[in-house]
Design a protein around this motif. Structure first.
Motif, PDB file in Angstrom:
ATOM      1  N   SER A  78       0.838  -1.207   0.000  1.00  0.00           N
ATOM      2  CA  SER A  78       0.000   0.000   0.000  1.00  0.00           C
ATOM      3  C   SER A  78       0.864   1.244   0.000  1.00  0.00           C
ATOM      4  CB  SER A  78      -0.895   0.017   1.239  1.00  0.00           C
ATOM      5  OG  SER A  78      -1.745  -1.087   1.235  1.00  0.00           O
ATOM      6  N   GLN A  93      -8.931  -0.127  -0.870  1.00  0.00           N
ATOM      7  CA  GLN A  93      -9.297  -1.444  -0.370  1.00  0.00           C
ATOM      8  C   GLN A  93     -10.757  -1.508   0.084  1.00  0.00           C
ATOM      9  OE1 GLN A  93      -6.374  -3.056   2.194  1.00  0.00           O
ATOM     10  NE2 GLN A  93      -7.553  -4.856   2.709  1.00  0.00           N
ATOM     11  N   ASP A 142      -5.734  -1.299  -4.848  1.00  0.00           N
ATOM     12  CA  ASP A 142      -5.167  -1.789  -3.588  1.00  0.00           C
ATOM     13  C   ASP A 142      -6.044  -2.902  -3.019  1.00  0.00           C
ATOM     14  OD1 ASP A 142      -3.816  -2.221  -1.295  1.00  0.00           O
ATOM     15  OD2 ASP A 142      -3.867  -0.152  -0.575  1.00  0.00           O
ATOM     16  N   GLU A 143      -5.588  -4.111  -3.149  1.00  0.00           N
ATOM     17  CA  GLU A 143      -6.335  -5.286  -2.694  1.00  0.00           C
ATOM     18  C   GLU A 143      -7.820  -5.154  -3.027  1.00  0.00           C
ATOM     19  OE1 GLU A 143      -5.049  -7.435   0.366  1.00  0.00           O
ATOM     20  OE2 GLU A 143      -3.126  -6.432   0.627  1.00  0.00           O
TER      21      GLU A 143
HETATM   22 MG   LIG Z   1      -2.204  -2.735   2.314  1.00  0.00          MG
END
Ligand SMILES: [Mg+2]
Ligand SMILES: Nc1ncnc2c1ncn2[C@@H]1O[C@H](COP(=O)(O)OP(=O)(O)O)[C@@H](O)[C@H]1O
Lengths: 369, 297
Positions: free
Chosen positions: A52, A91, A171-172
């Motif tokens: 991240s 996320q 991000d994820e």
């Molecule tokens: Mg992360």
């Protein structure tokens, strides 16, 4: 547009007590690599390894301690996030809860100023195009709270894409979805990326995810890049023990072994004959598909049970030198029809066997005699 | 199902009894008083029923003065205090060093006694034949002529009252708003920055909607509080507010209840009911407006 990271480093001031107090956390340590134009790159590593942080540096939300970031030839390091033209999917999606789907997607467009300013109709068209791309055209009037996780995720992607960003960062993006949706959505992301040809960085801690959709994967751990390459190449040719362990399902089987007089020993058995390798203790990694069932195989394991998985059979066995509780090997269903007794014997495929230095974990290349 | 309902009501019973005894019953009682003409609390008698009490109150110049004062107070102090509190809170949350110190400083007036603060204000603003207050010294310094804020012209007294009210209600608002601002998930700001949002648009499109429930709460309680203002005026101008021309509606009700030993409870009730109607109307309008602009999540 290609992205170039040059000696990119990010340190956070240490917050620990006592002796650890002054020690900085190096979340990103001297990253130097290039992400080619129009590709999807998977940033892969365990939680807390700095994925991240890397994304935040690229989009400008955090300032690097050292190093530079280039978009093509342009040094964007001093630019604020507002000026970088990056699309990002967070996320937890970060959809504005008080705005409906349409307003959420339109939000980045309303920020455009000067020559880029769009008319109401142009915005409408762009929003509809982006919504169509992720197939949420019929949800435009809903509030984020009225959407499922998968739908929210699509809205987040549409919002990131609507301003036609130079770079898309994810991000994820799949970690909040259930297993089925995750599979489906990652194909979707791949399709959208191919269609738009936007340079994309996809962060995940799930190696399966990264391997299946990336053109290139960057394997990292503790703020360091361990290996960069095409997924298959990294899988077939891991640079070190960590990379070998991190990639592959079922995971690689690890053994204590040693090289002695040109032979690789696991336990008391010589399993491979090697050329030009000095005697030393090693970690031996064997991919599950690197085993061949054979009565005159030189590697003997204690059979626990076969697990039938359709076309293939996964043989579960144990060995005293194994570092894992069980060894998993995947073989053809036909070859194990006459599987019986307490032990199984394997021949090993040399290209699926990796040796690693016992102290540093770096790969020791070898050739079989 | 029936049984469930019964149980529910049973659980509510203590609260309902309390509300009934101390809220609903007095309210109804006051309502009835307000229609009983010439009620005498000593003999507990009255002449007849009708709307004369309302007519009297609505023609009483003292009441009209109190009504005017109260409305001016509400219209000025609620927006000013809420706006200022918002400004200060935003400033507070954007500075990191000494933030807690500033928060404490801004909160101090809240834990200080109203009358003590009133006294300080009086000293600051008062003008006696022998000396000027600090404010007048300042006015002199900038070349103006001194004004008696406590016993002088109406606008000066109104100014002090509004100033004082804003001062007193601000700490609580700042406290509420700083915590509301701190409660906004920073991920929204990050998303907005990546999307190229400027600071001002970020404030109006993200911050404000996100803290709108708290802001709305402050506006509603601010309105109600300002309509019920009384002690602030007493702190500044003493108990004879009618003479000072600085009475408020609640002050008028109070005077009607206790003035001239025994007072006029019927007039007081009528005035109280009028206040009740005003506050109810304003609150309903507030609620209607909020439907559109307040975002609960
Ligand atoms: Mg992360
Ligand atoms: N704002 C911060 N302050 C201090 N340390 C941080 C901060 N953000 C991240 N870190 C640390 O940096 C490391 C990398 O974090 P992160 O990039 O979030 O990892 P990942 O996304 O790979 O899980 C972690 O050790 C984390 O504790």
């Amino acid at each position: 547009m290609k992205i170039v990271l040059s000696h990119l480093t990010k340190k956070f001031p240490g917050r620990g007590r006592g002796a650890k107090k002054k020690e900085d956390v190096t979340a990103v340590n001297d990253f130097t690599f290039e992400i080619p134009d129009g590709r999807l790159v998977g940033l892969l590593g365990p939680s807390g390894c700095g994925k991240s942080t890397t994304l935040n540096l690229i989009c400008g939300l955090q300032k690097p301690t050292e190093g530079q970031i280039f978009f093509d030839e342009e040094d964007v390091t001093p630019l604020t996030p507002q000026k970088r033209g990056v699309g990002m999917v967070f996320q937890n999606y970060a959809l504005y809860p008080h705005l409906n789907v349409e307003q959420n997607i339109r939000f980045p467009l309303e920020n455009l100023k000067g020559a880029d300013k769009l008319s109401k109709e142009e915005m409408r068209a762009r929003v509809e195009e982006a919504a169509g791309l992720v197939q949420i055209g019929d949800l435009l009037d809903r509030k984020p709270a009225e959407l499922s996780g998968g739908q929210q995720q699509r809205v987040a992607i549409a919002r990131a894409l609507v301003k036609l960003p130079r770079v898309l960062l994810l991000d994820e993006p799949l970690s909040n979805l259930d297993a089925r949706l995750r599979l489906q959505t990652r194909e979707e992301i791949r399709r959208i990326q191919k269609k738009t040809a936007i340079t994309t960085i996809f962060v995940t801690h799930d190696q399966d995810e990264a391997m299946s959709i990336s053109d290139l994967i960057v394997v990292m751990k503790d703020g360091l890049v361990h290996q960069i390459g095409k997924p298959q190449e990294v899988y077939d040719d891991p640079a070190n023990l960590f990379v070998a362990k991190f990639l592959g399902t079922p995971p690689i089987n690890l053994f204590e072994g040693r090289v002695e007089k040109g032979s690789l020993f696991i336990g008391e058995e010589a399993v491979l004959t090697l050329k030009d390798i000095p005697d030393q203790p090693v970690h031996v990694g064997i991919r599950p598909e690197g085993f061949i069932l054979s009565e005159n195989g030189s590697f003997t394991c204690r059979l626990s049970r076969p697990e039938v998985m359709g076309r293939d059979v996964s043989i579960v066995s144990t060995h005293p030198a194994s570092q894992n509780p069980v060894i998993r090997s995947i073989v053809d269903a036909e070859s194990c029809e006459h599987l019986s007794g307490d032990n199984v014997c394997f021949l090993l495929k040399p290209r699926k066997v990796f040796l690693f230095d016992q102290t540093t974990g770096t790969r020791i290349p070898f050739e079989t005699a | 199902m029936e049984k469930q309902n019964l149980k529910g009501w049973l659980y509510l019973l203590p609260a309902l009894l309390f509300l009934g005894a101390f809220l609903i019953y007095p309210l109804i009682d006051v309502f009835i008083y307000s229609f009983e003409e010439g009620y005498n609390s000593a003999s507990q008698t009255f002449f007849g029923t009708g709307s004369y009490n309302y007519s009297y109150v609505l023609h009483d110049t003292y009441f009209l003065q109190a009504l005017k004062n109260t409305f001016i107070l509400v219209i000025i102090t609620v927006p000013v205090s809420t706006g200022l509190a918002l400004l200060i809170s935003v400033a507070l949350s954007s500075i990191k060093p000494l933030q807690e110190l500033f928060q404490t400083v801004f909160f101090l007036p809240y834990v200080t006694n109203t009358l003590a603060v009133g006294l300080v204000f009086m000293i600051l603003f008062k003008k006696t034949p022998y000396s000027d207050g600090l404010v007048n010294l300042l006015i002199h310094f900038f070349g103006g002529s001194s004004v008696d804020f406590i016993e002088g012209p109406y606008w000066a007294k109104m100014f002090v009252l509004c100033f004082y009210t804003v001062w007193v209600v601000m700490p609580f608002k700042i406290l509420i708003l700083t915590s509301a601002l701190a409660g906004v998930n920073p991920v929204y700001y990050n998303a907005a920055r990546v999307d190229g949002t400027g600071r001002i648009r970020m404030f109006f499109k993200i911050t404000l909607p996100m803290i709108s429930p708290m802001l709305f709460y402050l506006v509603i309680t601010g309105f109600i509080g300002a309509f019920k203002a009384y002690s602030d005026a007493v702190a500044l101008f003493g108990t004879n507010l009618n003479a000072a021309g600085m009475n408020t509606i609640v002050g008028y009700v109070y005077d009607m209840l206790y003035r001239d030993s025994g007072g006029y409870p019927s007039y007081a009730s009528a005035a109280a009911i009028i206040l009740f109607a005003i506050v109810l109307t304003i609150t309903c309008i507030n609620l209607l407006v909020s439907k559109k602009h307040v975002h609960y999540h």
